[in-house]
Design an enzyme around this catalytic site. Structure first.
Site, PDB file in Angstrom:
ATOM      1  CG  PHE A 181      -0.996   7.882 -18.155  1.00 14.74           C
ATOM      2  CD1 PHE A 181      -2.333   8.150 -18.307  1.00 14.74           C
ATOM      3  CD2 PHE A 181      -0.514   6.638 -18.545  1.00 14.74           C
ATOM      4  CE1 PHE A 181      -3.198   7.182 -18.811  1.00 14.74           C
ATOM      5  CE2 PHE A 181      -1.361   5.672 -19.050  1.00 14.74           C
ATOM      6  CZ  PHE A 181      -2.712   5.942 -19.193  1.00 14.74           C
ATOM      7  CB  CYS A 182       2.951  13.533 -18.181  1.00 10.75           C
ATOM      8  SG  CYS A 182       1.867  14.728 -18.956  1.00 10.75           S
ATOM      9  CG  ASN A 183       6.054   7.816 -16.325  1.00 12.61           C
ATOM     10  OD1 ASN A 183       7.092   7.480 -16.892  1.00 12.61           O
ATOM     11  ND2 ASN A 183       5.825   7.569 -15.052  1.00 12.61           N
TER      12      ASN A 183
END
Length: 829
Positions: free
Chosen positions: A375-377
């Site tokens: 999740f781009c994290n």
């Protein structure tokens, strides 16, 4: 048939939003806001209204924050990194640091690439480290002014954890130090995930930078975001590139560039995505109409997440092993600490992780849409899944990259599954998902877990005038959440306030007037008298002629106290709608009503008294560069005006307790000395014209027209408040101030005319020859008439203006009056 559970990825747009937006585009022509034509002015005004609506949505004002439109949250973050006033390593003073929480979006972490190129060090901070970082610097180090920036998310897009908004003030005040380093800390609050389902009050939590993406809130439009910049830091921002529209002046052949004054215009390179910005207005309208506001959304989505989490965390295999492993920092009991996001991996009976790609594929077969991966994290993913830095690098060498379907390496997960709820999510969505997990993981004997066994939580119901979330045939009482569990949420009344400029001081006003006026009285000649008095109760509508009228603290009593706005809340003038001149308001002071008439319509009345006794819609508008507070005059008059003009519009009125700042650019010392009280006028309280000047202009116009205009018609086109009869044409332009009885007026400057004088005020027809004749007669200038100000020195001040009263002018030293400095043409409205 779709169960959509990726609202943290993007909200869904309702059909009513698309319809309202497309209807708007069909009914209006929106030009490039950098142009000066009527369609462009409409676009500019609508964009300014949307800026105001955004500030209102976040409970703040233009005095505290500036809205800079960007292509998204990522572009806003990049802008901050490029323009923050970093002090690099190697200088004589202490250098800056960029600190960020490891539980941050890729776009935040990516800022360190820009800071590194500026020789500024970046420092990642783990959430546990910031919680134990409460330590003050030594007193001798607290005076250091080196700017540092700390960034953290208001809500983790990975787990839904809400980090304390109290950190903002703690860090800015020095009570909380991300790292022990002398300097001044500024706070970047990544609010993109948070504001999709939670209210954010910037009046209380005043971060310095707040980037947002609007599709997270509305679902449409995409590719549009904004950066909210605290005006205290805005002047310190530095910018090297300048795109179209950002330059006040520059040279192509030399290194010379002068930026525009406003922060928004300085940073919005090129033409903003103006049609998308206009769509935002409808997004706010629809969101409020469907849900009743962001606090309702917060309660609704958290109740869904709380229910789903409770059931999901209690699902067991026959051997007692859990069905899922949930990655969370909270127990989903407090909506102030947890957002409507559940992150997990599905396990088998032996506790081994099923790859997220397999879960995604199975969910798709059931028409359930989830999100998988990291999740781009990456920081949060590593923290919750216990993935080391070496693991990330080994996975990359093995061919795994962000966003692919390689979900297991050496039996260990590379990511997880995320479900997230939005305002249009329903209890059935939650049940459908839970039934899917049960059906695919548990046998029939294992599946005897009553979904209705979760504690029922009472809640305040949604008002009847909004579409309810808890309709009996749609949502179970399980959804509801108690006020006790909601915690201490400040009410709107506690957290909002309206800024008002301070009251003018009598002494400063007198000083300003005495400095400006040159005591040279007009010598001899025939007396000058008032020939006509007009007021314009509704801005841009027909004049109301009187022979005697009271003076209020904003000009003639009730002059331009009302205005007509379009469906976007933007002020309508005769430039866009010439038929406004056919709407004739008149004031009956005895009956305390305004009567409005138009051909073919039954007269309608509006009360003069503020409707303070009943609830009214309070909204804020930006009118002619003045910030004013207004309220809506109701459906009855809105229907009347819409029927006459042929498109949706409303009547709004200025609140009686609001004061606006006038420009006063040509009045020596006055702008700094006082705040002038204005109604909904463009430039000043009064506009004065001279009959002798009208007669001279009439000669020029008559020579160019087939049918000469009547003097009365010409007077009405110039929409003055005071028409005087003076011996000499244009002698009014030599005056510094005038007195009429006990009233003292200061001349602010000339009125630069626009195309409204081309509109016949009796028929609404246009004739462009009038403006051309004025320009020819005045040597290419379009000045006609002068602006006056009359600020009373005490609240009990009262007087009247009467036809026939004598006008006593005081001449000014410099006989040339400079027009108001502005990029826009000014007119009387």
């Amino acid at each position: 048939g779709i169960t959509y559970l990726d609202h943290a990825g993007s909200a869904l747009f309702p059909e009513s939003l698309l319809k309202a937006f497309t209807d708007d585009l069909r009914n209006n022509v929106y030009g490039n806001p950098h142009s000066q034509n009527i369609s462009s002015k409409l676009t500019y005004d609508t964009i300014e209204h949307v800026r105001y609506r955004i500030l209102q949505y976040f409970h703040t004002t233009a005095e505290d924050y500036t809205i800079i439109f960007t292509s998204g949250c990522t572009a806003a973050l990049k802008l901050i990194a490029e323009s923050f006033p970093w002090i690099p390593e190697g200088t004589k003073q202490p250098s800056s640091r960029f600190c960020y929480l490891t539980d941050s979006h890729t776009s935040v972490v990516g800022m360190r690439g820009i800071t590194a190129s500026m020789n500024v060090l970046s420092v990642p901070i783990k959430p546990k480290e910031i919680l134990v970082a409460k330590s003050r610097l030594p007193a001798e180090e607290q005076n250091c002014t080196t700017p540092h920036l700390f960034s953290y998310p208001a809500q983790s897009n990975f787990s839904g954890t809400k980090y304390p908004l109290s950190w903002i003030q703690d860090i800015k005040s020095g009570r909380l130090c991300p790292i022990k380093l002398p300097g001044k800390w500024f706070v970047l609050l990544d609010a993109a995930s948070f504001v999709s389902t939670s209210p954010l009050d910037l009046g209380v939590h005043q971060a310095d930078f707040i980037p947002i993406s609007f599709y997270k809130i509305f679902g449409f439009p995409t590719g549009l975001g904004a950066l909210l910049v605290n005006n205290r830091i805005a002047p310190l921002l530095r910018k090297t590139y300048f795109g179209g529209g950002t330059a006040a002046a520059y040279l192509a052949g030399e290194d010379f560039y002068f930026p525009r004054k406003s922060i928004a215009e300085r940073f919005e390179d090129g033409t903003v995505s103006f049609l998308d910005i206009i769509a935002l207005k409808h997004g706010f309208d629809v969101l409020e109409k469907l849900t009743g506001g962001m606090e309702k959304i917060k309660q609704h989505t958290f109740a869904l997440a709380h229910y789903t989490y409770t059931v999901l965390s209690n699902l067991k295999y026959a051997n007692g092993a859990p069905v899922v492993r949930i990655y969370s920092d909270t127990d989903f009991r407090n909506p102030d600490a947890q957002g409507p996001i559940i992150n997990f991996n599905v396990l088998d009976e032996n506790g081994q992780v099923l790859g997220f790609s397999q879960v995604d594929s199975m969910a798709s077969l059931h028409n359930i849409h989830v999100r998988t991966g990291c999740f781009c994290n990456t920081g949060a993913c590593q923290m919750h899944l216990d993935i080391s830095n070496e693991d990330i690098q080994r996975n990359l060498q093995a061919g795994h990259v962000c966003g692919d379907n390689i979900d297991l390496l050496d039996g260990r997960p590379t990511g997880s599954v995320r479900i997230s709820f939005g305002y249009m999510s329903s209890f059935e969505d939650a049940q459908t998902f839970l039934n899917f997990i049960i059906a695919t993981r548990l046998s029939n004997s294992d599946a005897e877990i009553p979904l209705q066994s979760v504690t029922k939580l009472p809640t305040e119901s949604v008002p009847d005038d909004h579409l309810s979330f808890n309709k009996a045939d749609e949502l179970s009482p399980i959804l509801q959440i108690s006020d006790r569990e909601l915690g201490n949420i400040p009410s709107e009344a506690e957290t909002t306030g309206s800024w008002q400029p301070p009251e003018p001081e009598a002494e400063s006003m007198r000083a300003a007037v005495s400095e400006t006026a040159v005591p040279t009285c007009r010598k001899g000649g025939k007396p000058i008298t008032i020939a006509k008095i007009y007021l314009y109760p509704i801005k841009s509508c027909s004049a109301f002629e009187v022979t005697e009228w009271p003076v209020g603290n904003q000009g003639l009593l009730y002059d331009r106290n009302w205005m007509v706005v379009n469906q976007n809340g933007v002020c309508m003038t005769q430039k866009q709608e010439p038929r406004l001149c056919l709407v004739s308001p008149s004031i009956d002071l005895k009956q305390k009503i305004m009567v409005i008439q138009a051909e073919g319509m039954d007269p309608i009345s509006v009360p003069l008294e503020d409707n303070t006794g009943k609830e009214v819609v309070i909204c804020e508008r930006k009118v002619c560069s003045h910030r004013v507070k207004t309220y809506d005059c109701g459906e009855r008059i809105a229907g009347w005006l819409s029927a006459f003009l042929g498109h949706p519009c409303r009547l709004i009125r200025q609140s009686s307790d609001m004061k606006s700042k006038s420009h006063q650019k040509n009045t020596k010392g006055l702008s700094s000395a006082t705040n002038i009280s204005l109604s909904l006028v463009n430039e000043a309280q009064y506009l004065l014209i001279n009959v002798a000047s009208i007669l001279q202009l009439k000669e020029h116009i008559s020579a160019r027209l087939k049918e000469p205009l009547e003097i009365e018609e010409l007077i009405r086109r110039f929409r003055a408040n005071i028409v005087i009869s003076a011996p000499e044409s244009f002698e009014e332009e030599e005056w510094a101030e005038i007195s009429i009885g006990a009233l003292q007026f200061q001349v602010v400057g000339p009125c630069s005319r626009c195309q409204i004088i081309c509109i016949d005020q009796q028929s609404g027809e246009r004739n462009k020859e009038i403006l051309q004749s004025l320009s020819a007669a005045r040597g290419r200038k379009t000045n006609f008439g002068i602006y006056l100000m009359n600020q009373p020195f005490c609240s009990s001040f009262s007087d009247t203006l009467s036809v026939g009263s004598q006008v006593l002018p005081v001449l000014k030293e410099n006989t040339e009056i400079q027009p108001p400095t502005s990029s826009e043409e000014k007119c009387s409205g």
